[in-house]
Design an enzyme around this catalytic site. Structure first.
Site, PDB file in Angstrom:
ATOM      1  N   GLY A   1       0.826  -1.206   0.000  1.00 26.51           N
ATOM      2  CA  GLY A   1       0.000   0.000   0.000  1.00 26.51           C
ATOM      3  C   GLY A   1       0.854   1.248   0.000  1.00 26.51           C
ATOM      4  O   GLY A   1       1.965   1.242  -0.535  1.00 26.51           O
ATOM      5  N   GLU A   2       0.323   2.335   0.557  1.00 26.27           N
ATOM      6  CA  GLU A   2       0.992   3.656   0.588  1.00 26.27           C
ATOM      7  C   GLU A   2       1.076   4.303  -0.787  1.00 26.27           C
ATOM      8  O   GLU A   2       1.594   5.407  -0.922  1.00 26.27           O
ATOM      9  CB  GLU A   2       2.429   3.558   1.142  1.00 26.27           C
ATOM     10  CG  GLU A   2       2.557   2.989   2.525  1.00 26.27           C
ATOM     11  CD  GLU A   2       4.017   2.900   2.986  1.00 26.27           C
ATOM     12  OE1 GLU A   2       4.926   3.361   2.262  1.00 26.27           O
ATOM     13  OE2 GLU A   2       4.246   2.377   4.100  1.00 26.27           O
ATOM     14  N   GLY A   3       0.626   3.590  -1.823  1.00 23.34           N
ATOM     15  CA  GLY A   3       0.818   4.054  -3.202  1.00 23.34           C
ATOM     16  C   GLY A   3       2.040   3.437  -3.861  1.00 23.34           C
ATOM     17  O   GLY A   3       2.370   3.777  -5.003  1.00 23.34           O
TER      18      GLY A   3
END
Lengths: 348, 348
Positions: free
Chosen positions: A315-317
């Protein structure tokens, strides 16, 4: 408060045609850059011009929020990690910071619903909706007003970014237990059974997996009653971070700004965004295929082919930003390569 | 002239262990960066230190050469394109120039065997072996002396690059019809039938495909007699560009310098390099999976899992350089992310 989005325009058909034609003039065998050619054409169509411009300000916005369901043992990490990671983003120590620097993007982190006493800078909390959320397996995540506030936040954040010059956007997530509401939303919007969407998240053991499966089953039972109404769905099983992210993705399309999607949580938000603003998905590409099983349902539902498949599940981009250099290469080869004529190369 | 390479060292086991352990201390769920974690560990092991250094000078060397078999209609482009493309590399207009700029790499192009009257700068022709090659379906590509010269050239080029500070290498190819000798070499070294290796190259039509299939069949008949001897194989069905590239890849391993492999032609050279210098492949990763069917045989033979799968079939090193930002992200996340302790983040 309105949750209606204006009609979403399609990327520019004329620029698309010009880009397809231009590719045939460049010094390479026709089609030999494969997916990169398609991505370059997509960038040109989103920008409404061919050749496309190089990206001036690719931008990651990390939507942080806690989730009440974390209290029921569905994650490998305690909820306090969400706020700790916000601090880590601010000092540049998280994966997305390092990867974005490589890709030439900058990172903005926003606290939409972190359950913390930490005092973050005002720009981090400017769009905060509330602390945490209701535990979605048993109560609503948000009130209607909180959903409206989160949608307004997401919309405002996209506007701020585009007005600030961002010309490519990534929505990243940070929130312990956020794969539980995300998986419920995906199951609700794709008509899937709970067992098809339960993943290992941050790396849970079998005991936690069973608790998560039960939470998803119970949440999905509540979600199915409201799955035709995106606002009600966000209220019932969403969260301020996911609601804001959905509005952000929809508004990016309103603002004709291309987006690289990340994995599970941005995928859940994307499904909701496509409900809020049909056609928004034409402004998105999928950066990668996540390890999370529900992410495959997102890709199928949105008819997106991921650029990368690297077993990422952070995640987090990160899965989006990992693909950014390829999208940049796609745009720049289309814009900057010599033509057969200019280079004096014989065409095949 | 010796074609023997010294014993190839393995990447550093201690740095490998340290990198695996370090990943567990970084602020992310264990294993959540998937393939990027493995790549970071590989970079650390190649560099013999953990945390790894960021790459200071990633470098693409394009090996250009013509192939006599082009006269028999196996390509969609005429042979004159090889020399024209060398000029295009020198002025920065080819795909590899643009993509390398995005990835932070520089490009060097070398004429090993281009059949041209064009006057290239001295540094481009410094390692030239001859013009073109024998048509490998019927006569030897090179003499023994030419093979020796090409191997010495590839070795010298790798030494020049490493001595000049290059700390990550890519071997790119440019040569009309070069997929024909490459496919023959791959079939010979993997024990495959001709039909399993005949691809569309630059995009040939069915008539050209049949001519190419015949050329590969005939070349493979000649190659099989010598497939146990890499020098004889290069003489029989190689070319100065492929021979130099094989030596370059072997010497990169001698010099403990990591390599990202490209597609079909660099794959054929890699198979030969692994014969010349067993163990060299531990210093390589596969940047991508090419559209060319024979490339899958290379990946299988060398036990390499490609980083990307984007339907590329251009060569020039593009499929390797497309993966470079991911390898850079892999190295830099391992080196630069905060630890749980430093960031004050609770471990799972």
């Amino acid at each position: 408060m309105s949750t209606e989005f204006p009609h979403i325009p399609t990327p520019d058909a004329q620029a698309h045609r010009e880009a397809v034609a231009r590719h045939l003039t460049l010094t390479k065998p026709a089609g030999s850059l494969g997916r990169l050619e398609e991505l370059g054409v997509w960038v040109a169509a989103c920008q409404g011009q061919c050749p496309p411009r190089p990206f001036a300000r690719p931008r990651v916005v990390v939507f942080a929020g806690d989730h009440g369901v974390a209290a029921h043992g569905v994650s490998a990490f305690p909820a306090e990690v969400t706020g700790q990671m916000v601090a880590n983003f601010l000092t540049g120590g998280a994966a997305i910071n390092v990867m974005a620097a490589v890709a030439g993007a900058t990172v903005r982190v926003l606290d939409l619903g972190v359950d913390t006493d930490a005092e973050f800078p005002e720009q981090v909390t400017a769009h905060k909706v509330r602390r945490s959320s209701g535990s979605v397996d048993r109560v609503d995540a948000l009130t209607d007003d909180e959903v409206y506030a989160a949608i307004a936040a997401g919309r405002a954040i996209a506007d701020e970014e585009v007005d600030g010059g961002a010309d490519l956007l990534v929505a990243g997530d940070m929130g312990i237990a956020n794969t539980t509401p995300a998986s419920i939303i995906i199951a609700a919007l794709s008509g899937s059974e709970p067992v098809a969407v339960v993943g290992r998240g941050t790396g849970i053991d079998d005991q936690a997996w069973m608790r998560k499966a039960v939470a998803i089953r119970d949440g999905l039972r509540r979600a199915r009653r409201v799955s035709a109404n995106p606002v009600a769905l966000l209220r019932t099983v969403g969260g301020a971070d996911i609601a804001a992210m959905a509005a952000f993705l929809a508004q990016a399309a309103v603002r004709k700004t291309p987006v690289i999607l990340d994995g599970l949580v941005s995928g859940a938000a994307a499904l909701v965004a496509e409900e809020l603003a049909p056609g928004a998905s034409e402004w998105w590409v999928a950066g990668h295929r996540s390890v999370e099983p529900a992410h495959a349902l997102v890709l199928e539902q949105l008819n997106l082919t991921p650029i990368l498949d690297l077993d990422l599940r952070l995640g987090e981009g990160t899965g989006a930003i990992a693909a950014l250099p390829l999208v940049t290469m796609a745009a720049r080869t289309l814009a900057e390569m010599s033509t057969f004529t200019d280079a004096g190369v014989t065409e095949g």
